[in-house]
Design an enzyme around this catalytic site. Structure first.
Site, short mmCIF file in Angstrom:
data_model
loop_
_atom_site.label_atom_id
_atom_site.label_comp_id
_atom_site.label_asym_id
_atom_site.label_seq_id
_atom_site.Cartn_x
_atom_site.Cartn_y
_atom_site.Cartn_z
N SER A 108 0.84 -1.21 0.00
CA SER A 108 0.00 0.00 0.00
C SER A 108 0.86 1.25 0.00
CB SER A 108 -0.87 0.04 1.26
OG SER A 108 -1.94 -0.85 1.14
N HIS A 127 -3.20 1.04 -4.65
CA HIS A 127 -2.76 -0.13 -5.44
C HIS A 127 -3.21 0.09 -6.88
CE1 HIS A 127 -1.58 -2.83 -2.05
NE2 HIS A 127 -2.34 -1.97 -1.39
N GLU A 177 -10.69 -8.20 0.09
CA GLU A 177 -11.34 -7.75 -1.16
C GLU A 177 -12.36 -8.79 -1.63
OE1 GLU A 177 -8.51 -5.59 -4.00
OE2 GLU A 177 -7.14 -6.55 -2.61
O1 LIG Z 1 -0.87 -4.39 0.65
P1 LIG Z 1 -0.45 -4.00 2.04
O2 LIG Z 1 -0.27 -5.15 2.95
O3 LIG Z 1 0.77 -3.10 2.03
O4 LIG Z 1 -1.64 -3.10 2.61
C1 LIG Z 1 -1.84 -2.73 3.97
C2 LIG Z 1 -2.90 -3.62 4.58
C3 LIG Z 1 -4.17 -2.97 4.07
O5 LIG Z 1 -4.42 -3.37 2.75
C4 LIG Z 1 -3.86 -1.52 4.07
C5 LIG Z 1 -4.30 -0.86 5.35
O6 LIG Z 1 -3.99 0.51 5.35
O7 LIG Z 1 -2.41 -1.43 3.96
#
Ligand SMILES: O=P(O)(O)O[C@@H]1C[C@H](O)[C@@H](CO)O1
Length: 293
Positions: A37, A68, A93
């Site tokens: 993220s 993303h 999701e």
């Molecule tokens: O894809 P990641 O693991 O970096 O994303 C983190 C977990 C959630 O999708 C989001 C929460 O802010 O960030």
């Protein structure tokens, strides 16, 4: 749990997707990268880019989360050929765990030998600060405790064995390389090594959950990565993973702080440059056939 064949993740499905991509690009990637993220900028460092929107790739899931982008980017770092997921998939999701990890099998069929994963995570370890970068040395797969493991279902031996070992999931040579590179770059003050714990999300953790996870030995908590690591190891790729500590979890009933996705993305922006330099330098030192250059 759905059998693999009904989730579009069979060997043949993955091979079809790999064949399609290999017919569209001349790049033959040896390194696969997954951006967490707010960390999609990593893909922008690739030279001679060829990018595919996830929606145009046969059999590929779609990104639904802010931060993303949903692009698969091929290119090179120095002379290292790479493929980079600018956006990953998460359990919350609504995808089956086999689907969110399908890109690892695709990486394998594209010829990838080493996978580098990044994520945003909440710091459970009291010594961690926002902006720390944690080299993941191990994980706690909490959904897996409840049977939600990406390898559940019929095992296809063309990918790997029925019961893969996970005590060596995170490559120790690559962890040492990251420490050495981090020290050369002057990052030692904010470079950590620790245990990542995956939860299903999308709700952030309660105070009691954070206290429990910390007692269980987790240093950071997130909603991804461990599933991908299991599938990447199952099919024999070498794995290295980093967590950016984007926020400190709330573990005190007197605290007014609240976890939120905006803070996660904001910290990603602030540390983007160092994350990119660390990962790109590591890649330049990874040789062919899993040797370090
Ligand atoms: O894809 P990641 O693991 O970096 O994303 C983190 C977990 C959630 O999708 C989001 C929460 O802010 O960030």
């Amino acid at each position: 749990m759905l059998p693999e064949s009904s989730t579009g993740c069979s060997f043949e499905d993955c091979q079809d997707t790999a064949d399609w991509l290999l017919s569209q690009t001349a790049v033959r990637p040896l390194v696969g990268i997954v951006c967490g993220s707010g960390l999609g900028g990593l893909a922008d460092v690739l030279k001679d880019q060829e990018a595919f929107n996830y929606k145009d790739i046969p059999n590929f899931p779609q990104s639904t989360v802010h931060g993303h982008a949903g692009r698969l980017v091929f290119g090179t770092f120095k002379d290292r050929t790479c493929v980079c997921m600018q956006g990953r998939f998460h359990l919350y999701e609504g995808y089956p765990v086999q689907k969110i990890t399908m890109p690892m099998r695709l990486f394998k069929l594209l010829g990838v030998e080493t996978v580098i994963l990044t994520n945003a995570a909440g710091g459970l370890n009291q010594d961690y600060e926002v902006g720390d970068i944690m080299i993941i040395k191990d994980h706690l797969n909490i959904p897996g405790f409840a049977g939600n493991n990406p390898l559940v279902g019929p095992n296809d031996e063309r990918f790997g064995v029925r019961f893969p070992c996970m005590s060596d999931a995170y490559d120790r040579e690559l962890q040492q390389l990251a420490l050495d590179v981090g020290s050369e770059l002057g990052y030692s003050d904010f470079l950590r090594e620790g245990v990542y714990c995956v939860l299903g999300g999308p709700s952030f953790e309660t105070i009691a959950e954070c206290r429990m996870l910390n007692k269980l030995g987790a240093d950071a908590v997130g909603m991804s990565t461990a599933h991908e690591v299991i599938v990447a190891r199952h099919c024999g790729m070498r794995v290295f993973a980093l967590s950016l500590i984007t926020n400190k979890v709330v573990s005190d009933y007197n605290s007014e702080k609240k976890a939120n996705h905006e803070e996660v993305l904001q910290t990603g922006k602030q540390r983007a440059e160092q994350m990119e330099r660390l990962v790109s330098t590591i890649i330049t030192r990874i040789g062919h056939n899993n040797n370090l250059a």
